[in-house]
Scaffold this active site. Structure first.
Site, short mmCIF file in Angstrom:
data_model
loop_
_atom_site.label_atom_id
_atom_site.label_comp_id
_atom_site.label_asym_id
_atom_site.label_seq_id
_atom_site.Cartn_x
_atom_site.Cartn_y
_atom_site.Cartn_z
N GLU A 43 0.82 -1.21 0.00
CA GLU A 43 0.00 0.00 0.00
C GLU A 43 0.86 1.27 0.00
O GLU A 43 0.51 2.25 -0.64
CB GLU A 43 -0.95 0.00 1.19
CG GLU A 43 -2.12 -0.97 1.06
CD GLU A 43 -3.01 -0.65 -0.13
OE1 GLU A 43 -3.11 0.53 -0.51
OE2 GLU A 43 -3.61 -1.59 -0.70
N TYR A 126 -6.40 7.14 3.68
CA TYR A 126 -6.67 6.05 2.74
C TYR A 126 -5.82 4.82 3.06
O TYR A 126 -6.33 3.69 3.12
CB TYR A 126 -6.41 6.47 1.28
CG TYR A 126 -6.29 5.23 0.42
CD1 TYR A 126 -7.42 4.50 0.07
CD2 TYR A 126 -5.03 4.73 0.03
CE1 TYR A 126 -7.31 3.33 -0.66
CE2 TYR A 126 -4.93 3.57 -0.71
CZ TYR A 126 -6.07 2.87 -1.04
OH TYR A 126 -5.96 1.69 -1.74
N ASP A 144 -9.74 5.04 -2.92
CA ASP A 144 -8.66 5.46 -3.81
C ASP A 144 -9.26 5.94 -5.13
O ASP A 144 -10.48 6.12 -5.24
CB ASP A 144 -7.66 4.32 -4.02
CG ASP A 144 -8.24 3.17 -4.84
OD1 ASP A 144 -9.47 3.16 -5.10
OD2 ASP A 144 -7.48 2.28 -5.23
#
Length: 356
Positions: A43, A126, A144
């Site tokens: 990520e 996020y 996203d």
């Protein structure tokens, strides 16, 4: 989004995902538990970078540092060297700080809640939501670019980007999906493979019955966009300074700012007006074609020069054969290649520069 609508969308999407999910190296196989370290690493790498670019970097990182603890014990130089070419180097610095804190303060365990994850370096809302959902099935939906586009089309949201993302967050924040990790990744996969920015494949989409923009033939115009402001251009000089032994002057960038801690040829200050550049000395040999590079917020034009002497602080020398040992960003690789091409095209140049 009404609860009944969400339940139906949730069911259809997971059924589609179970058959069509992308096989990515950081994802758990069906029936396996996700590896939180793999989720966190991927990520952070995926921030502002495409999946196809990240795959090779992720594989190299996990081969070299198979656990969070091994990555925490890597030196900053080693980590930067492996990161070079991936861009946005502040992510590498934050990743290093993050895993070290996890090892030293959290016993090597990655927190399960978004609130706890937000306390870590380099983890924003996020990324915190994505790690919590994908690694631990925490009931939250990360938002996203792909998910923003999918939800905007389903709900026919007319707000233009970038404000649209906040509206999508408001739509999704009350939802508490089961199989939260699969649901988040299903939305990501749908956006990446079916609900694409251009030419969406609505004929293959499992959600057309719920998609308001499809029903009103607006899927090609949502998300709405606003014109992007023009990027400013900055200017600098770069210098190839080589001695008789073939060693070249190198400089390490400052610890903060653009390309922090990375290595390359020395440069002048980066300025907004070419008139602010230093005067060009007669003995400098200009490389014929400037190097141009684009960062997120500005363009950079670099005029390169081959010089004999250079008085710049915080520099060191090494032979080009050893450049691979240093974390050299893509920009500096362009500069080095331009200088080498010019150097090799002028036989006897360095004998002239170093004469006497």
């Amino acid at each position: 989004m009404e609860n009944n609508d969400f339940v139906l969308l949730h069911q259809r999407l997971l059924e589609w995902y179970d058959c069509h999910q992308r096989h990515l190296p950081w994802r758990a196989r069906p029936g396996q538990h996700p590896n939180p370290y793999h989720v966190l690493l991927s990520e952070i790498m995926l921030q502002q970078t495409t999946v196809s670019t990240v795959i090779d970097y992720f594989n190299r990182f996990t081969e070299r540092w198979p656990t969070l603890k091994t990555l925490a014990h890597a030196t900053e130089e080693e980590l930067y060297h492996q990161w070079q070419g991936l861009g946005y180097y502040s992510r590498a610095r934050n990743l290093h700080a993050c895993v070290k804190r996890l090892v030293h303060d959290c016993g090597g365990q990655i927190p399960q809640s978004p609130e706890a994850l937000l306390q870590l370096p380099g983890i924003g809302p996020y990324t915190a939501a994505a790690i919590a959902a994908i690694a631990y099935d925490f009931p939250i939906v990360p938002v996203d670019g792909n998910i923003t586009r999918v939800i905007a089309r389903i709900a026919s949201l007319q707000t233009p980007l970038p404000a649209l993302k906040e509206e999508v967050c408001k739509v999704l924040s009350p939802l508490r999906p089961t199989r939260a990790g699969d649901f988040a990744q299903a939305l990501m996969d749908l956006g990446a493979t079916i609900c694409k920015p251009k030419q969406p494949r609505c004929d293959l989409c499992p959600l057309t019955a719920s998609c308001l923009s499809y029903q009103t033939n607006q899927q090609h115009t949502i998300p709405r966009t606003t014109p992007k402001p023009l990027k400013p251009t900055r200017y600098t000089f770069a210098f190839w300074c080589e001695n008789k032994d073939g060693d070249v002057l190198l400089a390490r960038r400052p610890k903060t700012g653009v390309l922090a801690n990375l290595v390359g040829l020395p440069t002048s200050d980066w300025v907004n007006d070419p008139a602010e550049l230093p005067p060009i000395l007669p003995q400098w040999r200009r490389v014929p074609k400037p190097v141009k590079h684009t960062f997120t917020h500005f363009h950079l034009i670099i005029d390169c020069f081959i010089v004999k002497d250079l008085q710049i602080s915080d520099t060191f020398k090494d032979h080009p054969d050893n450049f691979h040992c240093y974390p050299i960003p893509t920009l500096m690789k362009k500069v080095i290649n331009a200088c080498l091409a010019s150097r090799n095209a002028l036989p006897g140049l360095f004998e002239q520069l170093n004469a006497g």
